[in-house]
Design a protein around this motif. Structure first.
Motif, PDB file in Angstrom:
ATOM      1  N   ALA A 138       0.830  -1.204   0.000  1.00 15.68           N
ATOM      2  CA  ALA A 138       0.000   0.000   0.000  1.00 15.68           C
ATOM      3  C   ALA A 138       0.869   1.260   0.000  1.00 15.68           C
ATOM      4  N   GLU A 139       2.004   1.209   0.669  1.00 19.78           N
ATOM      5  CA  GLU A 139       2.876   2.370   0.799  1.00 19.78           C
ATOM      6  C   GLU A 139       3.882   2.389  -0.367  1.00 19.78           C
ATOM      7  N   ASN A 140       3.443   2.888  -1.499  1.00 19.97           N
ATOM      8  CA  ASN A 140       4.255   2.852  -2.712  1.00 19.97           C
ATOM      9  C   ASN A 140       5.567   3.620  -2.579  1.00 19.97           C
ATOM     10  N   TYR A 141       5.603   4.608  -1.699  1.00 16.79           N
ATOM     11  CA  TYR A 141       6.818   5.406  -1.516  1.00 16.79           C
ATOM     12  C   TYR A 141       8.009   4.551  -1.085  1.00 16.79           C
ATOM     13  N   PHE A 142       7.751   3.393  -0.498  1.00 20.55           N
ATOM     14  CA  PHE A 142       8.831   2.568   0.038  1.00 20.55           C
ATOM     15  C   PHE A 142       9.719   2.001  -1.073  1.00 20.55           C
ATOM     16  N   VAL A 143       9.229   2.014  -2.301  1.00 21.81           N
ATOM     17  CA  VAL A 143      10.057   1.590  -3.443  1.00 21.81           C
ATOM     18  C   VAL A 143      11.304   2.472  -3.526  1.00 21.81           C
ATOM     19  N   ASP A 144      11.132   3.769  -3.273  1.00 21.13           N
ATOM     20  CA  ASP A 144      12.280   4.689  -3.287  1.00 21.13           C
ATOM     21  C   ASP A 144      13.256   4.368  -2.156  1.00 21.13           C
ATOM     22  N   ASN A 145      12.708   3.947  -1.017  1.00 22.22           N
ATOM     23  CA  ASN A 145      13.573   3.566   0.096  1.00 22.22           C
ATOM     24  C   ASN A 145      14.451   2.366  -0.261  1.00 22.22           C
TER      25      ASN A 145
END
Length: 257
Positions: free
Chosen positions: A176-183
């Motif tokens: 759900a937290e797509n931003y974690f791909v950048d992490n």
């Protein structure tokens, strides 16, 4: 000189009278035709045996965790590469084996783990069941060699996933937290190198190289990307989910849109 002309004329009359001239001409024509047919056969064989690796396009890639819950560091840090390739050629392409290596990285390397089974290719053609990719079809292929990402388990098991949720809950496809791909990209770049990549090599026949894909570790995307990048959201979702859950493989490894 007069005698030479008479001799040539006599031979010519002899050949004509015995129909040898016609036979000779037919023989020469036959040779020419055989040569043309031979060239045609060679061309046909070339069309059959030529490798069409450029028409086998990488659509998606992903890292499948080995045993992230294991207490053995060598197992916790290893992953397997899975790739989705589509055949844009007019003929079947047969995959018989695969190899890979890690480039531009001192910390990421080929591991000790191995996986075998349907839709999986090792480096030994005789140990694999060939995967046939028909025109227009796409297939999933797992490379049997493991990849060791030293430090990945320590990072992901260090509470960074406490607020990350798998979607859908009963099937690890994305998060759900797509931003974690950048992490994930940031971690990979910092720990394995900005240019670290997986070189995946596919073969046909007895180790005849078809194509090599270079897949950057720190340029991952989500599952909506179809340009051959790693799907880091899928990787995280499968890391969180139970690794003991059996993977459901499509018939003949074929991907259904």
């Amino acid at each position: 000189m007069r005698k030479l002309k008479l001799t040539i004329r006599t031979m010519y009359k002899f050949i004509r009278s015995n129909k040898a001239f016609t036979v000779l001409v037919a023989f020469i024509v036959g040779l020419v035709g055989l040569a043309n047919n031979g060239l045609g056969i060679i061309t046909s064989i070339s069309d059959i045996t030529k490798d069409n690796g450029d028409d086998l396009v990488l659509i998606e890639a992903r890292l499948k965790p080995f045993l992230p819950t294991s207490t053995i560091p060598a197992e916790r840090n290893e992953v397997f590469l899975q790739i989705l390739v589509r055949n844009f050629n007019e003929s079947n392409i047969i995959l018989t084996s695969a190899e890979m290596n890690i480039i531009n990285s001192l910390k990421a390397h080929i591991g000790r783990a191995g996986t075998f089974g349907r839709c999986t290719l090792s480096s030994e053609p005789n140990s694999n069941t060939p995967i046939i990719v028909k025109p227009g079809e796409a297939v999933w292929v797992t490379l049997s060699q493991g990849i060791a990402l030293d430090g990945i388990a320590e990072w992901l098991n260090g509470r960074v996933l406490d607020d990350i949720h798998v979607l859908p809950p009963d099937s690890p496809i994305t998060i759900a937290e797509n931003y974690f791909v950048d992490n994930v990209n940031e971690f990979f770049e910092k720990n394995y190198g900005a240019g670290a990549a997986i070189n995946a090599v596919l073969f046909t026949g007895i180790k005849r190289e078809l194509i090599t894909y270079s897949i950057d570790l720190s340029q991952g995307r989500d599952i909506f990307d179809k340009n051959g990048n790693l799907h880091h959201d899928w990787f995280i979702a499968n890391w969180i989910s139970s690794p003991t859950k059996p993977e459901i493989l499509p018939p003949n490894c074929i991907y259904k849109d």
